[in-house]
Design a protein around this motif. Structure first.
Motif, PDB file in Angstrom:
ATOM      1  N   MET A  96       0.829  -1.201   0.000  1.00  0.00           N
ATOM      2  CA  MET A  96       0.000   0.000   0.000  1.00  0.00           C
ATOM      3  C   MET A  96       0.864   1.251   0.000  1.00  0.00           C
ATOM      4  SD  MET A  96      -3.410  -0.047   0.213  1.00  0.00           S
ATOM      5  CE  MET A  96      -3.800   1.348   1.258  1.00  0.00           C
ATOM      6  N   VAL A  97       0.531   2.183  -0.894  1.00  0.00           N
ATOM      7  CA  VAL A  97       1.188   3.494  -0.902  1.00  0.00           C
ATOM      8  C   VAL A  97       0.131   4.556  -1.194  1.00  0.00           C
ATOM      9  CG1 VAL A  97       3.489   2.678  -1.573  1.00  0.00           C
ATOM     10  CG2 VAL A  97       1.812   3.250  -3.345  1.00  0.00           C
ATOM     11  N   SER A  98       0.475   5.790  -0.898  1.00  0.00           N
ATOM     12  CA  SER A  98      -0.416   6.907  -1.211  1.00  0.00           C
ATOM     13  C   SER A  98       0.257   7.818  -2.225  1.00  0.00           C
ATOM     14  CB  SER A  98      -0.749   7.700   0.051  1.00  0.00           C
ATOM     15  OG  SER A  98       0.395   8.399   0.511  1.00  0.00           O
ATOM     16  N   GLY A  99      -0.472   8.811  -2.681  1.00  0.00           N
ATOM     17  CA  GLY A  99       0.066   9.708  -3.690  1.00  0.00           C
ATOM     18  C   GLY A  99       1.231  10.542  -3.218  1.00  0.00           C
ATOM     19  N   ASP A 100       1.377  10.709  -1.906  1.00  0.00           N
ATOM     20  CA  ASP A 100       2.503  11.498  -1.404  1.00  0.00           C
ATOM     21  C   ASP A 100       3.575  10.629  -0.762  1.00  0.00           C
ATOM     22  OD1 ASP A 100       1.117  10.818   0.863  1.00  0.00           O
ATOM     23  OD2 ASP A 100       0.373  12.841   1.253  1.00  0.00           O
ATOM     24  N   CYS A 101       3.567   9.332  -1.058  1.00  0.00           N
ATOM     25  CA  CYS A 101       4.649   8.430  -0.642  1.00  0.00           C
ATOM     26  C   CYS A 101       5.735   8.409  -1.715  1.00  0.00           C
ATOM     27  CB  CYS A 101       4.138   7.009  -0.447  1.00  0.00           C
ATOM     28  SG  CYS A 101       3.086   6.763   0.996  1.00  0.00           S
TER      29      CYS A 101
END
Length: 525
Positions: A96-101
């Motif tokens: 799992m990652v987000s757009g600001d990772c």
């Protein structure tokens, strides 16, 4: 060799998402994207158009309108995971990652890290027994049904919660599940992901339960992994480095955090500032690099706490209302030895104990394992001692059946010192001023967790002057406070000069003080 399918949940900044997908897939990994259904359709089409020829990118088969704390976040994740499982049969891990990772290690390092051990990385702590939840509701998240978003409908949210409490509408937790909690930023093996998807199709009762749970993204995967996977194959940690401020807000990283991020024992970091273009470019190049060696020191959180804490002196421990009228006792004397070199202060206390009958206690407000009598639990931990500092000292006076007591305090505890000086009892201070070479500063930083064995030379070059100045500042604050009954002995001063101050501090004859100060290794390291 490990191949990662990144599960990206995002809702803004299409250009950054496109760049992120291109960077991560260029190293041979995959990505499945869920773009929030609340976000702009034009932005979503822009992302799809830019990545349509990239076979390593797929999209969630259905977009969900997501809300913080809602089941929708979990459903969006499941949709992206299902698409990734179908599209990328060679993927061995799902992360799992987000757009600001952004990655803070190379792909080569990440793949070797995941190959080294067959396990799942997910924070997974017992929901009821752990202290993972610091503030806000706890049990109510689970045992009542939540239909509304607390952020959008605050009054209705709490109104419905209160109504369920009054009507006794608690619901049962599925009997065969131990509810776990942790960060949503996990990395799971393909086998684990397939087990979870099978579970979601078979256990509709569990799915119904979590759909009405508040903030299920912190409990759903965490609970299912613990239910399905042997404990020996779970590492209860995240591979994404993130920190929170004193106000519970995520710490944002900027261009000058590059070296700090690389030294952390994580594969990704969150949150990278949208304006940190230089940092993004350097980290992007790093992910594709070969043969990079990383020195992991993992001091990021302690460094952040230390550096952001500067400038807050005097505001960390406010007076508690129940202590404003309490006192140690008008006839009592509290003698405080203030010294940054704890071993020097402890040595001084040992000499004083040999020459006088005054009870002594070492750094009881700084060291957890300081020997203390059993006082009913108030002495059990540092937080308890600090919360009930005057009550603790009164009990120690009573325990030793004395009106005079010596303790050691680190000079950084200026608020504690001020509190005791402000008491109706008599408080006498003895500052022990030492000399500090770089070796001591390095050892001090490592003891308190600011640095580790692998801290880089560049970090030390920045850190040591800060620590040295901090020690100087603490001494200046103590002297500028102009406390009554303040005394000082110094490394480098003659024993006769130091004996005058020590005799005044202890109220003992000069010759007795000279015997203590005359020991030539008092200040030795």
């Amino acid at each position: 060799m490990a191949t990662i399918a990144f599960i990206l949940l995002c809702h803004k900044d299409p250009d950054a998402i496109i760049q992120q997908a291109q960077r991560l897939t260029a190293a041979g990994d995959y990505m499945s994207i869920h773009f929030d259904g609340n976000a702009s359709s034009a932005d979503y089409e822009k992302i799809r158009a830019a990545l349509k020829d990239n076979s390593a990118v797929t999209f969630a088969h259905r977009r969900i309108k997501c809300g913080w704390g809602e089941w929708s976040l979990v459903q969006a994740t499941l949709n992206a995971v299902e698409s990734a499982v179908q599209a990328f049969p060679r993927a061995t891990h799902f992360m799992m990652v987000s757009g600001d990772c952004m990655a803070i290690k190379s792909a080569e390092y990440a793949h070797e890290f995941l190959d080294a051990e067959s396990c799942d990385y997910i924070e997974s702590f017992d929901f009821f027994e752990s202290d993972w939840i610091k503030t806000g509701m706890k049990e109510d998240r689970l045992v009542y049904r939540h239909y509304l978003n607390e952020r959008n409908h605050k009054r209705l949210f709490y109104g419905m919660l209160q109504a369920q409490r009054k009507l006794g509408l608690k619901r049962a937790i599925p009997e065969d599940l131990q509810i776990m909690i942790g960060s949503q930023w996990w990395c799971l093996r393909r086998r684990t992901i397939e087990w979870i998807l099978d579970f979601t199709r078979q256990r509709r009762d569990v799915m119904r339960f979590f759909r009405r749970t508040w903030i299920p993204d912190e409990t759903f995967f965490q609970t299912l992994v613990r239910h399905l996977v042997p404990e020996t194959e779970i590492r209860s940690r995240t591979l994404t480095f993130l920190m929170f401020s004193d106000y519970g807000m995520p710490v944002t990283f900027y261009n000058d955090h590059y070296d700090l991020l690389l030294s952390q024992d994580f594969l990704f970091a969150r949150k990278i500032s949208p304006e940190a273009q230089e940092l993004k470019a350097r980290l992007g190049d790093l992910y594709a690099a070969q043969g990079v060696q990383f020195k992991v020191s993992n001091e990021g959180r302690s460094l952040y706490s230390f550096l952001t804490g500067r400038g807050r002196i005097g505001r960390r421990f406010g007076m508690r209302f129940w202590e404003t009228e309490s006192t140690l006792g008008r006839e009592r004397e509290l003698l405080i030895v203030i010294c940054k070199k704890w071993h020097v202060a402890k040595r001084l206390l040992a000499f004083i104990k040999q020459k006088t009958d005054i009870p002594t206690i070492e750094y009881l407000f700084n060291e957890e394992d300081t020997p203390l009598p059993d006082l009913g639990g108030i002495q059990a931990s540092l937080p308890k001692r600090m919360r009930h500092q005057r009550a603790l000292m009164r009990m120690l006076f009573d325990y030793f059946a004395t009106d005079r007591l010596i303790i050691c305090v680190d000079p950084g505890n200026i608020d504690l010192i001020r509190d005791f000086v402000g008491d109706r009892s008599v408080t006498r201070l003895l500052e022990v001023e030492c000399q500090y070479d770089d070796d001591f500063l390095v050892g001090h930083a490592m003891r308190i967790g600011l640095a580790g064995e692998h801290t880089s030379d560049e970090t030390w070059e920045r850190l040591l002057p800060t620590i040295r100045q901090d020690i100087v500042y603490e001494g200046d604050v103590i002297r500028d406070s102009e406390f009554e009954n303040y005394n000082r002995i110094r490394d480098g001063a003659g024993s006769a000069e130091n004996a005058v101050a020590l005799a005044r501090f202890l109220s003992i004859p000069q010759d007795q003080a000279e015997e203590i100060c005359g020991i030539d290794y008092l200040f030795s390291d």
